[in-house]
Design a protein around this motif. Structure first.
Motif, PDB file in Angstrom:
ATOM      1  N   THR A 265      -3.915   4.720  -1.052  1.00 50.14           N
ATOM      2  CA  THR A 265      -5.004   5.199  -0.313  1.00 50.14           C
ATOM      3  C   THR A 265      -4.304   6.226   0.523  1.00 50.14           C
ATOM      4  O   THR A 265      -3.236   6.431   0.729  1.00 50.14           O
ATOM      5  CB  THR A 265      -5.591   4.085   0.673  1.00 50.14           C
TER       6      THR A 265
ATOM      7  N   LEU B 143     -11.741   2.267  -2.868  1.00 52.07           N
ATOM      8  CA  LEU B 143     -12.995   2.504  -1.950  1.00 52.07           C
ATOM      9  C   LEU B 143     -13.274   3.776  -1.503  1.00 52.07           C
ATOM     10  O   LEU B 143     -14.164   4.009  -0.601  1.00 52.07           O
ATOM     11  CB  LEU B 143     -12.697   1.573  -0.709  1.00 52.07           C
TER      12      LEU B 143
ATOM     13  N   ASP C 247      -6.073   6.489   3.339  1.00 50.98           N
ATOM     14  CA  ASP C 247      -6.845   5.886   4.648  1.00 50.98           C
ATOM     15  C   ASP C 247      -5.980   4.888   5.614  1.00 50.98           C
ATOM     16  O   ASP C 247      -5.744   3.917   4.959  1.00 50.98           O
ATOM     17  CB  ASP C 247      -8.303   5.326   4.330  1.00 50.98           C
TER      18      ASP C 247
ATOM     19  N   THR D 278       0.940  -1.198  -0.085  1.00 54.07           N
ATOM     20  CA  THR D 278       0.049  -0.056  -0.084  1.00 54.07           C
ATOM     21  C   THR D 278       0.593   1.326  -0.008  1.00 54.07           C
ATOM     22  O   THR D 278       1.745   1.554   0.800  1.00 54.07           O
ATOM     23  CB  THR D 278      -0.721   0.106   1.140  1.00 54.07           C
TER      24      THR D 278
ATOM     25  N   GLU E  43      -6.363   3.378   8.310  1.00 54.04           N
ATOM     26  CA  GLU E  43      -6.917   2.301   8.498  1.00 54.04           C
ATOM     27  C   GLU E  43      -6.996   1.150   7.339  1.00 54.04           C
ATOM     28  O   GLU E  43      -6.847  -0.154   7.863  1.00 54.04           O
ATOM     29  CB  GLU E  43      -8.407   2.570   9.147  1.00 54.04           C
ATOM     30  N   GLU E  44      -7.547   1.623   6.237  1.00 54.04           N
ATOM     31  CA  GLU E  44      -7.383   0.555   5.012  1.00 54.04           C
ATOM     32  C   GLU E  44      -6.072  -0.048   5.109  1.00 54.04           C
ATOM     33  O   GLU E  44      -5.956  -1.340   4.822  1.00 54.04           O
ATOM     34  CB  GLU E  44      -7.876   1.347   3.697  1.00 54.04           C
TER      35      GLU E  44
ATOM     36  N   GLU F 265      -7.135   4.181  -4.797  1.00 49.60           N
ATOM     37  CA  GLU F 265      -8.426   4.595  -4.028  1.00 49.60           C
ATOM     38  C   GLU F 265      -9.506   3.776  -4.393  1.00 49.60           C
ATOM     39  O   GLU F 265     -10.401   4.679  -4.504  1.00 49.60           O
ATOM     40  CB  GLU F 265      -8.291   6.147  -3.851  1.00 49.60           C
TER      41      GLU F 265
ATOM     42  N   GLN G 135     -12.766  -4.284   2.083  1.00 50.08           N
ATOM     43  CA  GLN G 135     -11.589  -4.448   2.599  1.00 50.08           C
ATOM     44  C   GLN G 135     -11.273  -5.900   2.809  1.00 50.08           C
ATOM     45  O   GLN G 135     -10.160  -6.556   2.315  1.00 50.08           O
ATOM     46  CB  GLN G 135     -11.420  -3.790   3.960  1.00 50.08           C
TER      47      GLN G 135
ATOM     48  N   ARG H 120     -17.036   0.186   2.723  1.00 51.93           N
ATOM     49  CA  ARG H 120     -15.651   0.183   2.646  1.00 51.93           C
ATOM     50  C   ARG H 120     -15.139  -0.805   3.608  1.00 51.93           C
ATOM     51  O   ARG H 120     -14.181  -1.731   2.898  1.00 51.93           O
ATOM     52  CB  ARG H 120     -15.313   1.657   3.166  1.00 51.93           C
ATOM     53  N   GLN H 121     -15.680  -1.057   4.691  1.00 55.57           N
ATOM     54  CA  GLN H 121     -15.028  -2.130   5.381  1.00 55.57           C
ATOM     55  C   GLN H 121     -15.281  -3.448   5.086  1.00 55.57           C
ATOM     56  O   GLN H 121     -14.610  -4.307   5.153  1.00 55.57           O
ATOM     57  CB  GLN H 121     -15.702  -1.874   7.072  1.00 55.57           C
TER      58      GLN H 121
ATOM     59  N   THR I 185      -5.128  -2.476   7.782  1.00 58.28           N
ATOM     60  CA  THR I 185      -5.969  -3.711   7.713  1.00 58.28           C
ATOM     61  C   THR I 185      -5.594  -4.749   6.730  1.00 58.28           C
ATOM     62  O   THR I 185      -5.377  -5.883   6.981  1.00 58.28           O
ATOM     63  CB  THR I 185      -7.591  -3.554   7.363  1.00 58.28           C
TER      64      THR I 185
ATOM     65  N   TYR J 141      -1.835  -0.687  -3.803  1.00 55.76           N
ATOM     66  CA  TYR J 141      -2.991  -0.116  -3.612  1.00 55.76           C
ATOM     67  C   TYR J 141      -2.764   1.219  -3.064  1.00 55.76           C
ATOM     68  O   TYR J 141      -1.814   1.520  -2.284  1.00 55.76           O
ATOM     69  CB  TYR J 141      -3.639  -1.067  -2.256  1.00 55.76           C
TER      70      TYR J 141
END
Lengths: 357, 259, 273
Positions: A193, A163, A195, A35, A197-198, A161, A175, A171-172, A201, A191
């Motif tokens: 992003t 999501l 975010d 990511t 948190e994304e 991006e 994932q 979104r969750q 995860t 990936y």
């Protein structure tokens, strides 16, 4: 460790005289979920577009599977992209969208039909072949965009991006879908992003970027627990980042209070940044604490309380399962293992990084 | 590189095709010679003659009057109609819009003839009949410009204003009117350009007494071309240029915040 | 209740519509199907099969078709070039290419009549180059020339608008999936601009088919289109029944050609504005 599939060497790119990427070096391993994480304008999307072939770097080389593909057009590369706003072809049915790449590769009709069925099943949209694009929700459109890319059996799937346009719950869910997909397909995912948190995860490896530079590369655990500088610490989750002075090995002074810690090798009386995660701050009775303060705000967040404590002129952010009403006098305690010491930035570039954070 | 210059050349050729005739007209309007080819020195003579020709000036004034009056009345009727149509149920809307489309879809010549056939039954052809005809083909443009703006403006904001104690008239002027104003304005400007440009409908509904510039140029051209026409062309081209600049400026001013 | 009151605002227009849109259509239909004495007849409409009328109709169709095809061939590449330009200059350049559309229709005819005339600019230019004179005034060629000039911007604009609406990432997605330039053109750009092409064709073909002024002024009475036949029936022969009958036929042709085009294109939304 599996082999390096993509190798970006000394990539530099600027738009209209604005430097976006400066001597970027990065390798991506086979079957990795990597990511690129950072705020907007950090160069993550440009990096992805260079891998995809939509931008040509001003300088530097892109190596794919041992071959130099820097100058290769997107349609000649063995990778596919899932676009931020899906970019489905509005004049085609779902089946036609998915078949687009396969038809160009002159696959047989039976093969294409099989592939469409397989891909739709993979993204949990069996039986949607004949539907029109406009009849789909955002989440469904994104699944079709993924299906359209993976039927071509790319070695690498680039996701920009994907999501971003979906709502939180979807979104969750997506994932987990993406992790499952990656495991089933056994290919490399790159990936992009903003975010965190994304990123935490899903990723095997996170590359934190800011202002065209890579700040840190590591596993989610590395990045979260041992951020290399204040920017990374702040970007990956909320943090207390406090000016401190390293008195000697294993002892740091923060806000005029000496805290024992576990870091060594910073010299004596060196100015440093100290990072303490909010969940690592322990609230105790005033006399038990290393410093005392007053609760100024209290918010219930479901799994925990988010509390702000004003102590020695600094607003401490604290996450705890115990309620302390506003106005109550508390003590603050931090375990030496949870104190993260970082060098102050030296160069101008790094300063820019800091001010941005 | 080759492709870029090929594109440039193509653009230039089309540009030439579109503007060469206009440029020649403008140049000739200042030419002190009746020849279409030889330059006889600079003169404003044709402009003087243009302004002293009573038939041309009369046609000019008629055109201005018809254009402004038809655009104004069409805007008023059309805006009211759009408000009414917007309040109708689907079926009523379909009927109204279907009829509104007739002047847009019909060939100008058929529109002109059908109106002439109606008018001669009841009245003499003249200024009034031209005006009615122009209003008729202008209204659809107003409706088609205002209606989308009405659909965009949400009903809830209007209801919110009523909820907050506004009278319907006050709520209209403060909530709905500002939202549809751009549509009303572009409907008005579009009506003006359509009216200004019309030949066929005017030709059939005007009778013998009056002329607009279009019909006058037509009659003149059948006899031959007088250099005064070049001067007139230059002036009308400038008017079109200014009108369109105005229109375009209005549009970009709306778009600005997005960029 | 309030809703009903608001509907009443459309009242004046409803009356206007009945009086000046629907009634004229009814009147032209009445004339088309009656004789001068008022009895019913098909003769006015069926007179389209008279060789003079039929010839005029076929010539109109032919010239309108040629004009439309030329406009399409000229406009499509132009729209692509315009769309490919940098956004800064794009607005201004597009403005330049549609500006002639707003100049008075008659003046555009005047300009070409002057350019093409025997002692006009084009011929004197050819003369100085030692080339033979171009004697096309008063021929169908001159009429088509002028029609193309008149209607070209009506083709450029809708095609350009449709092209400008294609998202950049749609093209990128196609490239990403392996499409080359030619595939992208035929599978993505062309289908997505089809609605613009259809609007353009309608906006050029219908006026070209029904025009009478261009052929009158540049054809020198030698190019007789269906519009001229109708105009003469009204203004010279005062045979309103015949004129109405032929107008009815023209109306049918316009409606049929539009329906044909619309069934090919997608939903519109690519008007001039």
């Amino acid at each position: 460790m599996s082999k390096r599939l993509i190798d970006l060497q000394h990539i530099t790119k600027s738009f209209d005289g604005q430097m976006v990427l400066d001597d970027l070096n990065l390798y991506i391993r086979e079957n990795e979920f990597l990511t690129l994480l950072g705020p907007s304008g950090c160069g993550k999307t440009t990096t992805l577009r260079i891998i995809g072939g939509f931008e040509t770097p001003d300088e530097g080389t892109v190596i794919f599977d041992g071959k130099d593909i820097t100058k290769l057009a997107p349609n000649e590369r063995q990778l596919n992209t899932v676009f931020q706003k899906y970019a489905l072809f509005p004049h085609m049915s779902i089946a036609e969208n998915i078949a687009f790449g396969l038809k160009i590769r002159k696959k047989s009709k039976a093969y294409i039909e099989d592939k469409i069925k397989y891909a739709l099943k993979l993204v949990n949209l069996d039986g949607f072949e004949k539907r029109s694009i406009n009849s789909l929700s955002g989440g469904q459109q994104q699944r079709i965009a993924i299906a359209r890319a993976i039927v071509n059996e790319p070695k690498v799937l680039l996701l920009d991006e994907p999501l971003g346009a979906l709502d939180l719950k979807l979104r969750q869910d997506m994932q987990y879908e993406l992790i499952r997909l990656k495991n089933e397909l056994g290919i490399t995912f790159v990936y992009v992003t903003h975010d965190q948190e994304e990123a935490l995860t899903m990723s095997d490896t996170i590359v934190v970027m800011n202002q065209g530079y890579i700040q840190q590369v590591g596993t989610p655990q590395d990045i979260y627990n041992e951020p290399i500088n204040a920017f990374v610490a702040d970007f990956i989750g909320e943090s207390n980042i406090i000016n401190g002075t390293m008195i000697e090995d294993r002892l740091v002074k923060i806000l005029d209070v000496k805290f024992p810690c576990v870091d060594e090798g910073f010299g004596t009386n060196t100015p440093v940044d100290v990072v303490i995660r909010p969940e690592d701050v322990v609230l105790v009775s005033p006399e038990q604490g290393m410093l005392e303060g007053d609760v100024t705000s209290l918010i219930f967040k479901g799994v925990h309380w988010e509390i702000e404590v004003l102590a020695n002129g600094y607003e401490w952010l604290v996450q705890t399962t115990q309620m302390h009403p506003v106005g109550s006098h508390v003590g603050i305690l931090v375990d030496p293992f949870n104190i993260q010491i970082m060098n102050k930035p030296e160069s101008n570039d790094e300063k820019a990084v800091e001010s941005d954070a | 590189m080759v492709r870029k210059s090929a594109e440039r050349i193509y653009l230039f050729l089309i540009f030439l095709f579109l503007y060469l005739p206009i440029v020649v007209l403008i140049v000739l309007s200042f030419n002190n010679s009746k020849s279409k080819v030889h330059w006889g020195g600079f003169t404003l003579n044709w402009y003087k003659r243009l302004f002293s020709s009573s038939s041309i000036m009369e046609a000019f004034y008629t055109t201005i009057f018809i254009t402004l009056a038809s655009a104004l009345i069409a805007t008023l009727l059309g805006t009211l109609a759009a408000l009414g149509i917007d309040a109708m149920k689907k079926r009523g809307q379909a009927v109204m819009l279907g009829a509104t489309n007739i002047p847009l879809l019909n060939a100008d010549i058929v529109t002109g003839i059908s109106m002439m056939l109606l008018f001669v039954r009841f009245t003499r052809l003249g200024m009034n009949t031209v005006l009615i005809a122009h209003i008729t083909f202008n209204i659809p443009y107003v409706i088609l410009n205002v209606l989308p703006k009405l659909k965009q403006s949400s009903r809830t904001t209007y209801e919110a204003a009523l909820d907050l104690g506004a009278t319907p008239l006050y709520a209209f002027s403060k909530i709905i009117w500002p939202q549809i104003l751009p549509g009303v304005l572009s409907g008005f400007l579009m009506s003006m350009t359509m009216s200004l440009d019309d030949f066929s409908v005017t030709y059939f509904t005007k009778g013998t007494g009056i002329n607009t510039l279009s019909t006058m140029i037509y009659t003149e051209m059948r006899k031959g071309i007088r250099p005064e026409m070049y001067a007139l062309s230059t002036i009308l081209f400038l008017i079109a240029l200014i009108l369109l600049l105005f229109l375009n400026y209005g549009k970009t001013a709306h778009k600005e915040p997005h960029h | 209740m309030r809703n009903l009151k608001r509907q009443l605002l459309a009242g004046p227009y409803l009356i206007w519509m009945i009086g000046f849109i629907l009634l004229p259509v009814a009147v032209i239909l009445y004339y088309a199907f009656t004789t001068t004495s008022g009895s019913f007849t098909f003769l006015n409409v069926s007179s389209i099969t008279f060789s003079v009328h039929l010839k005029a109709l076929l010539l109109s169709l032919k010239l309108a078709l040629i004009c439309t095809i030329i406009c399409l061939i000229l406009s499509y590449p132009l729209a692509m070039i315009l769309n490919g330009m940098k956004t800064k200059s794009q607005g201004f350049v597009v403005f330049i290419f549609i500006l002639p559309m707003w100049m008075n229709f008659m003046l555009r005819i005047l300009a070409w009549k002057m350019l093409l005339s025997n002692n006009g600019v084009i011929n004197s230019l050819l003369g100085t180059l030692g080339l033979p004179k171009l004697d096309i005034l008063n021929t169908p060629t001159a009429v088509v020339f002028c029609m193309v000039y008149d209607f070209l911007p009506f083709m450029i604009l809708p095609i350009y608008n449709a092209m400008a609406r294609i998202q950049a990432d749609t093209i990128e997605a196609a490239r990403d999936l392996g499409a080359g330039t030619i595939t992208i053109f035929f599978k993505i750009i062309l289908p997505l601009t089809m609605s613009g092409v259809v609007s353009g064709i309608i906006m050029v073909f219908v006026p070209a088919l029904t025009s009478f002024a261009v052929s009158d002024l540049l054809g020198g009475g030698k190019v007789l289109l269906i519009g001229n036949v109708i105009e003469q029936a009204f203004m010279q022969e005062y045979n309103w029944n015949l004129g109405s009958g032929l107008s009815f036929v023209l109306m049918i042709f316009v409606i049929v050609s539009m329906a044909l085009m619309n069934s090919r294109g997608d939903e519109g939304g690519t008007g001039v504005w």
